[in-house]
Design a protein around this motif. Structure first.
Motif, PDB file in Angstrom:
ATOM      1  N   GLY A 128       0.809  -1.188   0.000  1.00 36.19           N
ATOM      2  CA  GLY A 128       0.000   0.000   0.000  1.00 36.19           C
ATOM      3  C   GLY A 128       0.851   1.249   0.000  1.00 36.19           C
ATOM      4  O   GLY A 128       2.066   1.190  -0.089  1.00 36.19           O
ATOM      5  N   ALA A 129       0.186   2.364   0.104  1.00 37.84           N
ATOM      6  CA  ALA A 129       0.860   3.662   0.064  1.00 37.84           C
ATOM      7  C   ALA A 129       0.375   4.535   1.208  1.00 37.84           C
ATOM      8  O   ALA A 129      -0.742   4.375   1.690  1.00 37.84           O
ATOM      9  CB  ALA A 129       0.581   4.345  -1.264  1.00 37.84           C
ATOM     10  N   VAL A 130       1.239   5.467   1.627  1.00 39.92           N
ATOM     11  CA  VAL A 130       0.892   6.424   2.671  1.00 39.92           C
ATOM     12  C   VAL A 130       0.984   7.822   2.072  1.00 39.92           C
ATOM     13  O   VAL A 130       1.987   8.173   1.458  1.00 39.92           O
ATOM     14  CB  VAL A 130       1.854   6.305   3.879  1.00 39.92           C
ATOM     15  N   ASP A 131      -0.071   8.621   2.228  1.00 41.49           N
ATOM     16  CA  ASP A 131      -0.111   9.999   1.726  1.00 41.49           C
ATOM     17  C   ASP A 131      -0.338  10.932   2.912  1.00 41.49           C
ATOM     18  O   ASP A 131      -1.468  11.138   3.339  1.00 41.49           O
ATOM     19  CB  ASP A 131      -1.220  10.154   0.693  1.00 41.49           C
ATOM     20  N   THR A 132       0.737  11.488   3.460  1.00 44.60           N
ATOM     21  CA  THR A 132       0.609  12.347   4.637  1.00 44.60           C
ATOM     22  C   THR A 132      -0.037  13.682   4.301  1.00 44.60           C
ATOM     23  O   THR A 132      -0.641  14.308   5.168  1.00 44.60           O
ATOM     24  CB  THR A 132       1.982  12.589   5.306  1.00 44.60           C
ATOM     25  N   THR A 133       0.035  14.116   3.046  1.00 44.79           N
ATOM     26  CA  THR A 133      -0.601  15.369   2.636  1.00 44.79           C
ATOM     27  C   THR A 133      -2.116  15.255   2.710  1.00 44.79           C
ATOM     28  O   THR A 133      -2.797  16.174   3.153  1.00 44.79           O
ATOM     29  CB  THR A 133      -0.187  15.734   1.194  1.00 44.79           C
ATOM     30  N   ASP A 134      -2.634  14.099   2.299  1.00 46.18           N
ATOM     31  CA  ASP A 134      -4.081  13.853   2.267  1.00 46.18           C
ATOM     32  C   ASP A 134      -4.573  13.134   3.524  1.00 46.18           C
ATOM     33  O   ASP A 134      -5.755  12.828   3.631  1.00 46.18           O
ATOM     34  CB  ASP A 134      -4.409  13.032   1.015  1.00 46.18           C
ATOM     35  N   SER A 135      -3.679  12.835   4.462  1.00 45.14           N
ATOM     36  CA  SER A 135      -4.005  12.085   5.688  1.00 45.14           C
ATOM     37  C   SER A 135      -4.683  10.753   5.373  1.00 45.14           C
ATOM     38  O   SER A 135      -5.673  10.372   5.974  1.00 45.14           O
ATOM     39  CB  SER A 135      -4.906  12.910   6.618  1.00 45.14           C
ATOM     40  N   SER A 136      -4.125  10.046   4.395  1.00 48.85           N
ATOM     41  CA  SER A 136      -4.730   8.777   3.997  1.00 48.85           C
ATOM     42  C   SER A 136      -3.663   7.729   3.724  1.00 48.85           C
ATOM     43  O   SER A 136      -2.491   8.037   3.578  1.00 48.85           O
ATOM     44  CB  SER A 136      -5.602   8.972   2.756  1.00 48.85           C
ATOM     45  N   LEU A 137      -4.100   6.490   3.676  1.00 54.93           N
ATOM     46  CA  LEU A 137      -3.240   5.396   3.277  1.00 54.93           C
ATOM     47  C   LEU A 137      -4.069   4.395   2.504  1.00 54.93           C
ATOM     48  O   LEU A 137      -5.296   4.425   2.548  1.00 54.93           O
ATOM     49  CB  LEU A 137      -2.547   4.745   4.479  1.00 54.93           C
ATOM     50  N   GLU A 138      -3.411   3.531   1.782  1.00 56.56           N
ATOM     51  CA  GLU A 138      -4.088   2.507   0.992  1.00 56.56           C
ATOM     52  C   GLU A 138      -3.648   1.139   1.492  1.00 56.56           C
ATOM     53  O   GLU A 138      -2.460   0.894   1.658  1.00 56.56           O
ATOM     54  CB  GLU A 138      -3.720   2.661  -0.482  1.00 56.56           C
ATOM     55  N   LEU A 139      -4.626   0.284   1.771  1.00 56.74           N
ATOM     56  CA  LEU A 139      -4.328  -1.077   2.210  1.00 56.74           C
ATOM     57  C   LEU A 139      -4.541  -2.044   1.057  1.00 56.74           C
ATOM     58  O   LEU A 139      -5.529  -1.956   0.333  1.00 56.74           O
ATOM     59  CB  LEU A 139      -5.245  -1.493   3.357  1.00 56.74           C
ATOM     60  N   ILE A 140      -3.592  -2.970   0.898  1.00 57.88           N
ATOM     61  CA  ILE A 140      -3.709  -4.033  -0.100  1.00 57.88           C
ATOM     62  C   ILE A 140      -3.551  -5.361   0.617  1.00 57.88           C
ATOM     63  O   ILE A 140      -3.350  -5.392   1.829  1.00 57.88           O
ATOM     64  CB  ILE A 140      -2.662  -3.861  -1.226  1.00 57.88           C
ATOM     65  N   SER A 141      -3.653  -6.463  -0.096  1.00 53.94           N
ATOM     66  CA  SER A 141      -3.579  -7.810   0.493  1.00 53.94           C
ATOM     67  C   SER A 141      -4.633  -7.964   1.585  1.00 53.94           C
ATOM     68  O   SER A 141      -4.325  -8.266   2.742  1.00 53.94           O
ATOM     69  CB  SER A 141      -2.177  -8.098   1.051  1.00 53.94           C
ATOM     70  N   LEU A 142      -5.872  -7.743   1.199  1.00 55.55           N
ATOM     71  CA  LEU A 142      -6.988  -7.768   2.142  1.00 55.55           C
ATOM     72  C   LEU A 142      -7.422  -9.194   2.474  1.00 55.55           C
ATOM     73  O   LEU A 142      -7.197 -10.114   1.688  1.00 55.55           O
ATOM     74  CB  LEU A 142      -8.172  -6.994   1.550  1.00 55.55           C
ATOM     75  N   PRO A 143      -8.076  -9.384   3.617  1.00 52.25           N
ATOM     76  CA  PRO A 143      -8.565 -10.719   3.987  1.00 52.25           C
ATOM     77  C   PRO A 143      -9.726 -11.168   3.091  1.00 52.25           C
ATOM     78  O   PRO A 143     -10.314 -10.368   2.352  1.00 52.25           O
ATOM     79  CB  PRO A 143      -9.016 -10.545   5.433  1.00 52.25           C
ATOM     80  N   GLY A 144     -10.076 -12.440   3.183  1.00 50.93           N
ATOM     81  CA  GLY A 144     -11.113 -13.047   2.356  1.00 50.93           C
ATOM     82  C   GLY A 144     -12.469 -12.369   2.397  1.00 50.93           C
ATOM     83  O   GLY A 144     -13.238 -12.467   1.450  1.00 50.93           O
ATOM     84  N   LEU A 145     -12.784 -11.688   3.472  1.00 51.34           N
ATOM     85  CA  LEU A 145     -14.046 -10.958   3.562  1.00 51.34           C
ATOM     86  C   LEU A 145     -14.232 -10.028   2.367  1.00 51.34           C
ATOM     87  O   LEU A 145     -15.334  -9.847   1.869  1.00 51.34           O
ATOM     88  CB  LEU A 145     -14.076 -10.146   4.864  1.00 51.34           C
ATOM     89  N   PHE A 146     -13.150  -9.462   1.867  1.00 54.10           N
ATOM     90  CA  PHE A 146     -13.206  -8.521   0.752  1.00 54.10           C
ATOM     91  C   PHE A 146     -12.902  -9.157  -0.596  1.00 54.10           C
ATOM     92  O   PHE A 146     -13.258  -8.614  -1.629  1.00 54.10           O
ATOM     93  CB  PHE A 146     -12.216  -7.375   0.987  1.00 54.10           C
ATOM     94  N   THR A 147     -12.219 -10.289  -0.604  1.00 55.81           N
ATOM     95  CA  THR A 147     -11.738 -10.852  -1.870  1.00 55.81           C
ATOM     96  C   THR A 147     -12.390 -12.162  -2.279  1.00 55.81           C
ATOM     97  O   THR A 147     -12.124 -12.672  -3.352  1.00 55.81           O
ATOM     98  CB  THR A 147     -10.211 -11.077  -1.781  1.00 55.81           C
ATOM     99  N   TYR A 148     -13.257 -12.722  -1.439  1.00 53.40           N
ATOM    100  CA  TYR A 148     -13.819 -14.047  -1.705  1.00 53.40           C
ATOM    101  C   TYR A 148     -14.916 -14.034  -2.761  1.00 53.40           C
ATOM    102  O   TYR A 148     -14.999 -14.929  -3.575  1.00 53.40           O
ATOM    103  CB  TYR A 148     -14.342 -14.658  -0.400  1.00 53.40           C
ATOM    104  N   ARG A 149     -15.791 -13.043  -2.745  1.00 51.49           N
ATOM    105  CA  ARG A 149     -16.928 -12.994  -3.669  1.00 51.49           C
ATOM    106  C   ARG A 149     -17.009 -11.647  -4.372  1.00 51.49           C
ATOM    107  O   ARG A 149     -16.547 -10.646  -3.856  1.00 51.49           O
ATOM    108  CB  ARG A 149     -18.228 -13.212  -2.903  1.00 51.49           C
ATOM    109  N   ALA A 150     -17.638 -11.658  -5.528  1.00 51.41           N
ATOM    110  CA  ALA A 150     -17.827 -10.413  -6.280  1.00 51.41           C
ATOM    111  C   ALA A 150     -18.799  -9.502  -5.538  1.00 51.41           C
ATOM    112  O   ALA A 150     -19.727 -10.004  -4.899  1.00 51.41           O
ATOM    113  CB  ALA A 150     -18.350 -10.729  -7.677  1.00 51.41           C
ATOM    114  N   PRO A 151     -18.641  -8.215  -5.535  1.00 49.13           N
ATOM    115  CA  PRO A 151     -17.541  -7.518  -6.206  1.00 49.13           C
ATOM    116  C   PRO A 151     -16.251  -7.634  -5.393  1.00 49.13           C
ATOM    117  O   PRO A 151     -16.234  -7.412  -4.189  1.00 49.13           O
ATOM    118  CB  PRO A 151     -18.012  -6.071  -6.246  1.00 49.13           C
TER     119      PRO A 151
END
Length: 85
Positions: free
Chosen positions: A1-24
């Motif tokens: 993922g990435a960290v953006d301190t200007t926007d006070s945000s970050l991006e998470l990748i490699s998520l658990p099955g709750l998000f990746t098991y079924r469409a969408p």
């Protein structure tokens, strides 16, 4: 993922099955932090102490924000984690 301190945000990748098991399938989440976000397990209790490539757990409400392209979680807590925890 990435960290953006200007926007006070970050991006998470490699998520658990709750998000990746079924469409969408959700491959990443945008995490929005604020002045009330609790950073646990970091040397400094602010977003700049979070580094890309490290494990983290987040807690907060999840919103479907189609304009950004990624679902957005409004972080109440960001917790440092070790691999496999």
């Amino acid at each position: 993922g990435a960290v953006d301190t200007t926007d006070s945000s970050l991006e998470l990748i490699s998520l658990p099955g709750l998000f990746t098991y079924r469409a969408p399938y959700v491959q990443a989440l945008s995490i929005q932090t604020s002045s009330v976000t609790d950073f646990v397990g970091y040397q400094n209790t602010a977003l700049p102490s979070v580094s890309a490539g490290h494990f983290a757990a987040v807690k907060g409400p999840l919103f479907s924000t189609l304009t950004s392209g990624l679902p957005t979680l409004s972080a109440v807590q960001v917790r440092a984690r070790s691999a496999g925890q």
